[in-house]
Enzyme design. Structure first.
Site, PDB file in Angstrom:
ATOM      1  N   TYR A 108      28.314  44.822  47.531  1.00 17.41           N
ATOM      2  CA  TYR A 108      28.939  44.276  46.331  1.00 17.41           C
ATOM      3  C   TYR A 108      28.537  42.821  46.123  1.00 17.41           C
ATOM      4  CZ  TYR A 108      32.303  48.129  47.059  1.00 17.41           C
ATOM      5  OH  TYR A 108      32.894  49.355  47.256  1.00 17.41           O
ATOM      6  N   ASP A 122      43.781  41.058  42.264  1.00  9.91           N
ATOM      7  CA  ASP A 122      42.656  40.850  41.350  1.00  9.91           C
ATOM      8  C   ASP A 122      43.166  40.197  40.074  1.00  9.91           C
ATOM      9  OD1 ASP A 122      43.768  42.862  39.742  1.00  9.91           O
ATOM     10  OD2 ASP A 122      42.388  44.402  40.431  1.00  9.91           O
ATOM     11  N   ARG A 222      39.056  43.363  47.224  1.00  9.37           N
ATOM     12  CA  ARG A 222      40.258  42.644  46.797  1.00  9.37           C
ATOM     13  C   ARG A 222      41.048  42.152  47.999  1.00  9.37           C
ATOM     14  NH1 ARG A 222      43.559  46.689  43.458  1.00  9.37           N
ATOM     15  NH2 ARG A 222      42.298  48.210  44.588  1.00  9.37           N
TER      16      ARG A 222
END
Length: 342
Positions: A108, A122, A222
């Protein structure tokens, strides 16, 4: 019997107008809409989607079912609505590969905001705390990131898809229930800071970090943002997330839904990889003879050759016959891709 209003009463007392009868007859006599065949064969393959923000993984699956004209579409691991990037879809028989692909590593790029916590970890959740973070040094941040790298125990995000007594954690959290999830072992093999931006709003100071993460399946980015903020004493949450890789499948393989829609409209191929190419890309391979292929196609096992993990058995024509794993004196099929009856 028909009365003056044009209503017919049957012997059983049923009331039926001539207009309703005519409408029903017209529908029965109308030509049926031809059901178009799927755009892929029975073996199918993988469609690698570059998901846009705002779409759930289920939304993407539903859209692709329509484009591909088949219900046999599934995904290899969800991607949050806020996130973009690689979402691997299996089509037709290739959906059976997804259970193995879910277990693979992922990569990511993300942006972490230090100095603010949210209920969802988030940017889509309600802010729960704000603490100035401008005083943090790069060395302090790097030290805490090192503590979140390697084999770690991670408490998943509260609004995760993990089930608690049969119900998703996010559903319980959104219903106002206090959700507690147990820590789970995950591996973060890479957690690098690419850039730092200090943001002064006039009332507080945030630090935004652009990061790259490579991790095992089941790792929540997250939660990494949350835990980094907690370790630094200022709180943190994720403001952007893009998945760049699932196992060997990258953004180079991927197309957006708009591109896939255009391909469908032009009647162009829609699979990113057919089932044979997908298997050869995702797994080590073992060449087998025609006779060995027949053994596997009929549910029998082969002699082991010392290969570790799951691998693909490939026949002399290049077709994938089965996914195999060795144990003791047997190399047995985990999945027969081309069974004798297909």
């Amino acid at each position: 019997m028909t009365d003056e209003s044009g209503t017919t009463r049957t012997e059983s007392g049923t009331v039926q107008t001539h207009e309703r009868t005519k409408t029903k007859r017209d529908k029965q006599n109308a030509p049926r809409r031809e059901k178009l065949p799927p755009r892929v064969d029975a073996f199918g393959g993988l469609v690698i989607v570059d998901k846009d923000g705002g779409w759930t993984s289920h939304d993407v699956v539903a859209k692709c079912r329509g484009l591909l004209r088949t219900k046999k579409v599934g995904h290899a691991g969800t991607l949050d609505p806020m996130a973009t990037g690689v979402l691997v879809l299996g089509v037709e028989r290739a959906t059976k590969l997804l259970g193995q692909l879910i277990l693979t590593t992922k990569a990511y790029t993300a942006t972490i905001r230090l100095g603010q916590s949210t209920i969802t970890d988030d940017a889509e959740g309600e802010v729960t705390a704000t603490t100035a973070a401008g005083h943090l040094t790069d060395a302090e941040i790097a030290s805490r990131i090192a503590e979140l790298t390697g084999d770690i125990q991670q408490v998943p995000a509260t609004v995760s898809a993990i089930k608690i007594n049969g119900e998703r954690a996010y559903a319980r959290a959104r219903a106002g229930e206090e959700v507690e999830l147990a820590a789970r072992p995950v591996t973060v093999s890479r957690f690098d800071v690419l850039a730092r931006r200090d943001i002064d709003t006039g009332t507080t100071q945030f630090v935004d970090l652009d990061v790259e993460v490579e991790c095992s399946s089941g790792t929540y980015i997250r939660a990494l943002a949350r835990d980094l903020g907690e370790k630094l004493g200022v709180g943190g949450h994720l403001t952007a997330l893009r998945r760049t890789r699932v196992g060997p499948f990258t953004l180079e393989h991927a197309r957006t839904l708009d591109e896939l829609s255009a391909a469908a409209a032009a009647d162009e191929p829609m699979l990113s990889l057919d089932i044979d190419a997908a298997v050869r890309t995702a797994f080590p391979t073992r060449d087998i003879t025609d006779a060995q292929a027949e053994y596997l196609r009929n549910g029998r096992w082969l002699e082991p050759i010392g290969l570790e993990g799951v691998y693909a058995a490939i026949d002399p024509t290049g077709q994938a016959i089965a996914l195999v794993k060795e144990s003791g004196k047997r190399a047995s099929s985990l999945l027969v891709i081309r069974p004798a009856n297909l």
